[in-house]
Design a protein around this motif. Structure first.
Motif, PDB file in Angstrom:
ATOM      1  N   THR A 236     155.160 -48.013  10.012  1.00 19.98           N
ATOM      2  CA  THR A 236     156.152 -48.219   8.759  1.00 19.98           C
ATOM      3  C   THR A 236     157.473 -47.935   9.182  1.00 19.98           C
ATOM      4  OG1 THR A 236     154.151 -47.695   7.351  1.00 19.98           O
ATOM      5  CG2 THR A 236     156.617 -47.613   6.516  1.00 19.98           C
ATOM      6  N   LYS A 254     155.740 -59.325   6.234  1.00 21.83           N
ATOM      7  CA  LYS A 254     154.828 -58.525   5.346  1.00 21.83           C
ATOM      8  C   LYS A 254     155.604 -58.688   3.818  1.00 21.83           C
ATOM      9  CE  LYS A 254     154.961 -53.696   3.709  1.00 21.83           C
ATOM     10  NZ  LYS A 254     155.472 -53.871   2.322  1.00 21.83           N
ATOM     11  N   ASP A 258     152.679 -59.538   1.000  1.00 20.23           N
ATOM     12  CA  ASP A 258     152.799 -58.498  -0.030  1.00 20.23           C
ATOM     13  C   ASP A 258     152.728 -59.215  -1.511  1.00 20.23           C
ATOM     14  OD1 ASP A 258     153.005 -56.233   1.344  1.00 20.23           O
ATOM     15  OD2 ASP A 258     155.235 -55.833   0.909  1.00 20.23           O
ATOM     16  N   ASP A 267     147.716 -50.537  -3.991  1.00 17.42           N
ATOM     17  CA  ASP A 267     149.165 -50.947  -3.295  1.00 17.42           C
ATOM     18  C   ASP A 267     149.427 -50.510  -2.271  1.00 17.42           C
ATOM     19  OD1 ASP A 267     148.930 -53.087  -5.301  1.00 17.42           O
ATOM     20  OD2 ASP A 267     150.553 -52.394  -6.312  1.00 17.42           O
ATOM     21  N   GLU A 271     149.557 -51.784   1.435  1.00 15.61           N
ATOM     22  CA  GLU A 271     150.614 -51.645   2.219  1.00 15.61           C
ATOM     23  C   GLU A 271     150.601 -51.397   3.548  1.00 15.61           C
ATOM     24  OE1 GLU A 271     155.335 -50.970   1.071  1.00 15.61           O
ATOM     25  OE2 GLU A 271     153.998 -49.067   1.126  1.00 15.61           O
ATOM     26  N   ASN A 274     149.123 -54.096   5.552  1.00 13.50           N
ATOM     27  CA  ASN A 274     149.976 -55.204   5.846  1.00 13.50           C
ATOM     28  C   ASN A 274     151.247 -54.797   6.893  1.00 13.50           C
ATOM     29  OD1 ASN A 274     148.852 -56.490   3.754  1.00 13.50           O
ATOM     30  ND2 ASN A 274     150.360 -56.396   2.180  1.00 13.50           N
TER      31      ASN A 274
END
Length: 405
Positions: A236, A254, A258, A267, A271, A274
């Motif tokens: 990230t 991404k 998303d 979520d 994430e 993703n």
């Protein structure tokens, strides 16, 4: 105390993520000291106890212990036992250099100790005679070794730092792992590629993750397995710091996936997954061999397994996904060959249009791959390529299994 090894349970990467991390999380109580116990029954039930560990779990274990050591600001206590039930596992951990790497060793002829575990060394002796292969050792790579941090300070450009580290690590990786790569027909045929990629991954670990990187390769009669683990900043933060160039816009894939909203998953956890997909996409566009190329080589060329874990999420890639991967592999080859032409002959501008077209195709196929993965998860999550865990494990963790022919 938290048991590392439970009786009659082999500590595999899956057990590490699903059971051991949960036990650790349940026992972290603010400033109260966390203690580890190597084996569940200690000196009890020694004739009814059996302990084992999948070797490639060792880098994960060291990475987690280092993370806990940073949290508590002191080495983590580890209770050891030397009895009939533990001799085999103690022998393997000792001869794989686990205790040297995790302990406080300062003797130059042995691996430098990271001082992340505190244990009684008197328990390390009187072992069985079986000696593992000398190449089956856990390795730790760090900028604190060999004056690397000071050497890097001489460069004011990240690309120069990377080139410097890769030039160092490619020789180190060859020394540490080449003999093992010779022992599997699949890895022998692609040994230079694996050495190049492992050097790249270790460089990423120590340079960009800002942490130590642990690695181990293990060969048995069935497969070659290796694991690379760090407890650094993770995907990230790393991806958020990427600079835009003509071929890549940070988080572009991404941001698109998303919006697909194909799974009923928390979520925040989705994430994380993703970001894994974005990382593989980013790697597929680079002018260097890396994560994406490792995945393709392991799965398409060797019919193996590739697992990539970050935070709460993991992707597992196998030959079941070959049809999707073959298209991406062909596109990657075309793009990488153009990168090589530019490196040799220059003239990037004249290739931009073709490269952007290939990038668009790669992104479209990544989206299709993602949708296929999500659909399979919705159909039956037990056999999906997606895994989600209750406890976050900081950093990046790569596990590979390449079967012998």
């Amino acid at each position: 105390m938290v048991n590392i090894l439970n009786n009659n349970e082999k500590l595999t990467p899956y057990i590490f993520y699903s059971r051991f991390l949960k036990d650790i999380a349940a026992n972290i109580k603010g400033s109260e000291e966390l203690q580890l116990k190597l084996v569940e029954n200690g000196d009890d039930f020694i004739f009814d106890s059996n302990y084992s560990i999948e070797p490639i779990t060792i880098p994960l274990l060291l990475s987690l212990v280092e993370q806990l050591c940073k949290f508590y600001k002191s080495p983590i206590r580890l209770a050891l036992y030397n009895n009939t039930a533990t001799k085999k596992i103690l022998n393997f951990l000792y001869k794989s250099d686990f205790f040297y790497v995790a302990g406080a060793n300062k003797i130059p002829s042995f691996p430098y100790g990271r001082n992340i575990l505190q244990f009684d060394e008197h328990y390390l002796g009187d072992f069985i005679k079986k000696t593992p292969r000398p190449e089956h050792k856990v390795r730790c790579y760090s900028l604190d070794d060999n004056n690397l941090r000071n050497e890097l300070a001489k460069f004011d450009n990240d690309d120069y730092k990377r080139d410097f580290l890769i030039s160092r690590y490619i020789y180190v990786v060859r020394e540490h792992f080449q003999e093992l790569l010779f022992d599997n027909e699949n890895t022998l045929e692609n040994k230079d590629l694996y050495i190049e990629i492992l050097s790249e991954l270790i460089t990423n670990g120590v340079l960009h993750s800002k942490s130590n990187t642990f690695a181990l390769m293990f060969v048995n009669k069935y497969a070659t397995k290796f694991s690379i683990s760090d407890n650094g900043i993770g995907f990230t933060e790393s991806l958020k710091s990427k600079q835009q160039d003509f071929l890549y816009q940070p988080l572009e894939l991404k941001n698109e996936i998303d919006k697909l909203n194909t799974l009923r998953i928390n979520d925040k956890i989705l994430e994380n997954f993703n970001f894994i997909i974005e990382t593989l996409f980013y790697s597929s566009l680079k002018d260097r061999k890396g994560l994406f190329d490792l995945m393709l080589s392991v799965v398409l060329k060797s019919n193996g397994y590739f697992r990539l874990h970050s935070e709460n999420s993991q992707i597992i890639i196998s030959s079941r996904m070959s049809s999707d991967l073959l298209i991406l592999n062909a596109l990657r080859d075309k793009l990488f060959n153009i990168h090589r032409q530019i490196l040799i002959n220059g003239g990037q501008d004249e290739h931009k249009e073709v490269m952007l077209s290939l990038k668009s195709e790669i992104k479209a196929n990544f989206i299709q791959l993602y949708l296929n993965i999500c659909n399979k998860y919705n159909d039956d999550f037990r056999y999906s390529s997606m895994r989600f865990f209750n406890v976050k494990f900081r950093g990046v963790h790569i596990e590979v299994e390449i079967p012998n022919n």
